[in-house]
Design a protein around this motif. Sequence first.
Motif, PDB file in Angstrom:
ATOM      1  N   ASP A 137      74.385 -10.853 -34.014  1.00  8.08           N
ATOM      2  CA  ASP A 137      74.245 -12.139 -33.350  1.00  8.08           C
ATOM      3  C   ASP A 137      75.086 -12.105 -32.066  1.00  8.08           C
ATOM      4  OD1 ASP A 137      74.180 -14.724 -32.473  1.00  8.08           O
ATOM      5  OD2 ASP A 137      74.973 -15.619 -34.315  1.00  8.08           O
ATOM      6  N   PRO A 138      74.469 -12.244 -30.892  1.00 13.55           N
ATOM      7  CA  PRO A 138      75.253 -12.187 -29.645  1.00 13.55           C
ATOM      8  C   PRO A 138      76.312 -13.274 -29.563  1.00 13.55           C
ATOM      9  CG  PRO A 138      73.022 -12.953 -29.231  1.00 13.55           C
ATOM     10  CD  PRO A 138      73.042 -12.460 -30.640  1.00 13.55           C
ATOM     11  N   ASN A 139      76.133 -14.357 -30.323  1.00 13.02           N
ATOM     12  CA  ASN A 139      77.136 -15.428 -30.331  1.00 13.02           C
ATOM     13  C   ASN A 139      78.278 -15.138 -31.292  1.00 13.02           C
ATOM     14  OD1 ASN A 139      75.717 -17.105 -28.465  1.00 13.02           O
ATOM     15  ND2 ASN A 139      74.306 -17.655 -30.122  1.00 13.02           N
ATOM     16  N   ALA A 140      78.134 -14.080 -32.085  1.00  9.10           N
ATOM     17  CA  ALA A 140      79.202 -13.684 -33.010  1.00  9.10           C
ATOM     18  C   ALA A 140      79.315 -12.166 -33.009  1.00  9.10           C
ATOM     19  CB  ALA A 140      78.900 -14.215 -34.413  1.00  9.10           C
ATOM     20  N   ASP A 141      79.333 -11.591 -31.821  1.00 13.97           N
ATOM     21  CA  ASP A 141      79.433 -10.138 -31.693  1.00 13.97           C
ATOM     22  C   ASP A 141      80.733  -9.654 -32.336  1.00 13.97           C
ATOM     23  OD1 ASP A 141      78.286  -7.715 -29.752  1.00 13.97           O
ATOM     24  OD2 ASP A 141      80.438  -7.609 -30.123  1.00 13.97           O
ATOM     25  N   PRO A 142      80.671  -8.672 -33.256  1.00 14.21           N
ATOM     26  CA  PRO A 142      81.880  -8.229 -33.955  1.00 14.21           C
ATOM     27  C   PRO A 142      82.985  -7.741 -33.016  1.00 14.21           C
ATOM     28  CG  PRO A 142      79.913  -7.350 -35.016  1.00 14.21           C
ATOM     29  CD  PRO A 142      79.468  -7.982 -33.744  1.00 14.21           C
ATOM     30  N   GLU A 143      82.592  -7.065 -31.941  1.00 12.64           N
ATOM     31  CA  GLU A 143      83.615  -6.547 -31.030  1.00 12.64           C
ATOM     32  C   GLU A 143      84.239  -7.674 -30.224  1.00 12.64           C
ATOM     33  OE1 GLU A 143      81.971  -3.314 -28.784  1.00 12.64           O
ATOM     34  OE2 GLU A 143      81.336  -2.251 -30.595  1.00 12.64           O
ATOM     35  N   ALA A 144      83.436  -8.661 -29.828  1.00  8.59           N
ATOM     36  CA  ALA A 144      83.982  -9.807 -29.105  1.00  8.59           C
ATOM     37  C   ALA A 144      84.924 -10.606 -30.000  1.00  8.59           C
ATOM     38  CB  ALA A 144      82.850 -10.692 -28.593  1.00  8.59           C
ATOM     39  N   GLU A 145      84.530 -10.814 -31.262  1.00  8.75           N
ATOM     40  CA  GLU A 145      85.393 -11.543 -32.194  1.00  8.75           C
ATOM     41  C   GLU A 145      86.676 -10.779 -32.465  1.00  8.75           C
ATOM     42  OE1 GLU A 145      82.955 -12.318 -35.619  1.00  8.75           O
ATOM     43  OE2 GLU A 145      82.254 -14.239 -34.790  1.00  8.75           O
ATOM     44  N   ALA A 146      86.570  -9.451 -32.528  1.00  8.09           N
ATOM     45  CA  ALA A 146      87.766  -8.642 -32.764  1.00  8.09           C
ATOM     46  C   ALA A 146      88.749  -8.750 -31.600  1.00  8.09           C
ATOM     47  CB  ALA A 146      87.369  -7.183 -32.992  1.00  8.09           C
ATOM     48  N   LEU A 147      88.229  -8.777 -30.367  1.00  9.63           N
ATOM     49  CA  LEU A 147      89.115  -8.943 -29.206  1.00  9.63           C
ATOM     50  C   LEU A 147      89.884 -10.250 -29.291  1.00  9.63           C
ATOM     51  CD1 LEU A 147      86.917  -7.690 -26.204  1.00  9.63           C
ATOM     52  CD2 LEU A 147      88.963  -6.595 -27.148  1.00  9.63           C
ATOM     53  N   ASP A 148      89.205 -11.327 -29.689  1.00 13.08           N
ATOM     54  CA  ASP A 148      89.885 -12.620 -29.830  1.00 13.08           C
ATOM     55  C   ASP A 148      90.940 -12.562 -30.923  1.00 13.08           C
ATOM     56  OD1 ASP A 148      88.461 -13.855 -27.803  1.00 13.08           O
ATOM     57  OD2 ASP A 148      86.874 -14.557 -29.146  1.00 13.08           O
ATOM     58  N   ALA A 149      90.607 -11.910 -32.042  1.00 14.72           N
ATOM     59  CA  ALA A 149      91.566 -11.815 -33.150  1.00 14.72           C
ATOM     60  C   ALA A 149      92.812 -11.036 -32.732  1.00 14.72           C
ATOM     61  CB  ALA A 149      90.904 -11.148 -34.356  1.00 14.72           C
ATOM     62  N   ILE A 150      92.622  -9.950 -32.006  1.00 12.59           N
ATOM     63  CA  ILE A 150      93.760  -9.136 -31.567  1.00 12.59           C
ATOM     64  C   ILE A 150      94.623  -9.922 -30.590  1.00 12.59           C
ATOM     65  CG2 ILE A 150      94.404  -7.063 -30.280  1.00 12.59           C
ATOM     66  CD1 ILE A 150      91.757  -5.825 -31.399  1.00 12.59           C
ATOM     67  N   ALA A 151      93.977 -10.641 -29.670  1.00 14.57           N
ATOM     68  CA  ALA A 151      94.732 -11.435 -28.696  1.00 14.57           C
ATOM     69  C   ALA A 151      95.559 -12.520 -29.378  1.00 14.57           C
ATOM     70  CB  ALA A 151      93.778 -12.045 -27.677  1.00 14.57           C
ATOM     71  N   ASN A 152      95.094 -12.981 -30.557  1.00 15.71           N
ATOM     72  CA  ASN A 152      95.805 -14.025 -31.306  1.00 15.71           C
ATOM     73  C   ASN A 152      96.668 -13.463 -32.427  1.00 15.71           C
ATOM     74  OD1 ASN A 152      94.677 -16.236 -29.826  1.00 15.71           O
ATOM     75  ND2 ASN A 152      92.751 -15.960 -30.931  1.00 15.71           N
ATOM     76  N   ASP A 153      96.970 -12.126 -32.337  1.00 15.13           N
ATOM     77  CA  ASP A 153      97.855 -11.457 -33.315  1.00 15.13           C
ATOM     78  C   ASP A 153      97.305 -11.517 -34.731  1.00 15.13           C
ATOM     79  OD1 ASP A 153      99.748 -10.762 -31.357  1.00 15.13           O
ATOM     80  OD2 ASP A 153     100.700 -12.726 -31.496  1.00 15.13           O
ATOM     81  N   ASN A 154      95.977 -11.425 -34.873  1.00 20.32           N
ATOM     82  CA  ASN A 154      95.360 -11.405 -36.202  1.00 20.32           C
ATOM     83  C   ASN A 154      94.557 -10.132 -36.410  1.00 20.32           C
ATOM     84  OD1 ASN A 154      96.298 -13.982 -36.991  1.00 20.32           O
ATOM     85  ND2 ASN A 154      94.665 -14.953 -35.803  1.00 20.32           N
ATOM     86  N   ALA A 155      95.115  -8.991 -35.999  1.00 18.78           N
ATOM     87  CA  ALA A 155      94.374  -7.733 -36.057  1.00 18.78           C
ATOM     88  C   ALA A 155      94.418  -7.080 -37.433  1.00 18.78           C
ATOM     89  CB  ALA A 155      94.919  -6.753 -35.012  1.00 18.78           C
ATOM     90  N   GLY A 156      95.258  -7.572 -38.313  1.00 19.68           N
ATOM     91  CA  GLY A 156      95.492  -6.880 -39.582  1.00 19.68           C
ATOM     92  C   GLY A 156      94.270  -6.744 -40.461  1.00 19.68           C
ATOM     93  N   TYR A 157      93.335  -7.704 -40.400  1.00 15.23           N
ATOM     94  CA  TYR A 157      92.183  -7.689 -41.317  1.00 15.23           C
ATOM     95  C   TYR A 157      90.968  -6.993 -40.714  1.00 15.23           C
ATOM     96  CZ  TYR A 157      90.052 -11.320 -38.445  1.00 15.23           C
ATOM     97  OH  TYR A 157      89.504 -12.012 -37.405  1.00 15.23           O
ATOM     98  N   LEU A 158      91.044  -6.544 -39.465  1.00 20.59           N
ATOM     99  CA  LEU A 158      89.868  -6.015 -38.769  1.00 20.59           C
ATOM    100  C   LEU A 158      89.448  -4.658 -39.316  1.00 20.59           C
ATOM    101  CD1 LEU A 158      90.735  -6.971 -35.082  1.00 20.59           C
ATOM    102  CD2 LEU A 158      89.111  -8.092 -36.619  1.00 20.59           C
TER     103      LEU A 158
END
Length: 504
Positions: A137-158
């Motif tokens: 889903d282009p509105n929920a691209d896994p790589e785009a969501e991962a970038l947001d998670a990393i920027a918000n210090d939530n990379a642990g579950y990726l």
Amino acid sequence: MRLPETQLALLEAASATETKTVAQLAEALGEDPAAVTRAAFELETEGLVAVEEHVAEEVAVTEEGDRYRDDGLPEVRLYRAAVDAGADEEPVELGRLLGSAALDGPEVDIALSNFARKGYGHIDSGKVDAAPDPTHDPNADPEAEALDAIANDNAGYLDAEVLDRLESRGLIERTETTVRSVTLTDDGVTALMEGIETAETVGAVTPELLASGEWEDVEFAEYNVEADAEPVNGGKEHILRQTANRVKDVLVGMGFQEMEGPHADADFWINDCLFMPQDHPARTHWDRFALDVPGMDELPADLVERVEDAHRNGVGSEGDGYHSPWDEDFARAVALRGHTTSLSMRYLSGHAVGDLEPPQRYFSVEKVYRNDTLDPTHLLEFYQIEGWVMAEDLSVRDLMGTFTEFYEQFGITDLQFKPHYNPYTEPSFELFGEHPETGELIEIGNSGIFREEVLSPLGVDCDVMAWGLALERLLMLMYGFEDIRDVHGTLCDLELLRDVEVVQ
């Protein structure tokens, strides 16, 4: 007990019931972490603290990754622009979509290389076919969501695979650090209760200490050779440049001289002199990079006339030519060279260094530009190993023997040859080598004996055997690389380039 000031401060800041990291202690003490680490090791040697270590991974978004968080990933922008243009119902020209997707420069290549990979659709012959129901889903691209998670210090579950992909694209940086934690021991607690005095320590012998005699009374700091040093990534010659220089050395050792010439040249030198018809598919805008500049005026008029005659009428009594359109303005048009054979034409015609008498050997290792589809073995620009030999009575066996001698210098002895068609050589054949990791046959070059239609207009009346080899494909056979995008380009693997072992 007497201890240096930093050690005493660390001992007082440490806890017997709470584990504290070196970073936390350094911040609390206002000290450099390296100094605190040294003090911790020294106190551990005295049995006053316990030091534990574990490796932690830190993930951070790069500047390019931050830009894509704001603007969107290039492939997602291309998909949205394609859907808006109706490409989910009927293919749309790629050129129509670049502006609305705000794609230019390297981002175009990035979008193209990731569009099909993510199941957003296909690109064929310059047209984009968008998938009505894409894999992601282009509105929920896994790589785009991962970038947001990393920027918000939530990379642990990726997912590790997503992190690997983002790292290969240069959108995140991953670093492994050794985290050290300090805990006060029972002996440390006892020492603090009994009282500890501060001992002034000196880190280095100075001329002043020696002259005054104070060196006899001061206490020198101990050095721990196991303490971490700051990593330093020094400058290093790129593996591609290393191999290019080695290729040059080998060819010079075989008696060749190096050619030089322009990257942007007239189509006359790039294709017309090679007896490539002007309506050949490789000469359209789909395969070449034409430049929006005035045509080249400095072409030898007599040579232009002979080349045009060869195209129209052929050469010799049995020559027939192409009977296809030939336009001098097109011949003068400037483009980025698609092969370094343009240099060979300049040299063989005498235009570069004057008339040449056989025997002659020349080569170049230079960059060329082609509008190819990006994949593990193709880039829009790459390095070509061009070479030719001018002599009497040359044969295909001379050509094959030259390749055998050349590639043996790089440990490659399993060459295979396949007959091929070129408009400018006859006979012609392609070269293949076996990939050391996959066992797959990799095409590594193209070669042949120049046709009379090429040589006669140039004024050459003896045989010339020539070739174009891919430097990056040579690297694949030498080092086992499976994707040349790991070696150079926007997705290159910097750690691989830093750590790769040079093959002699």
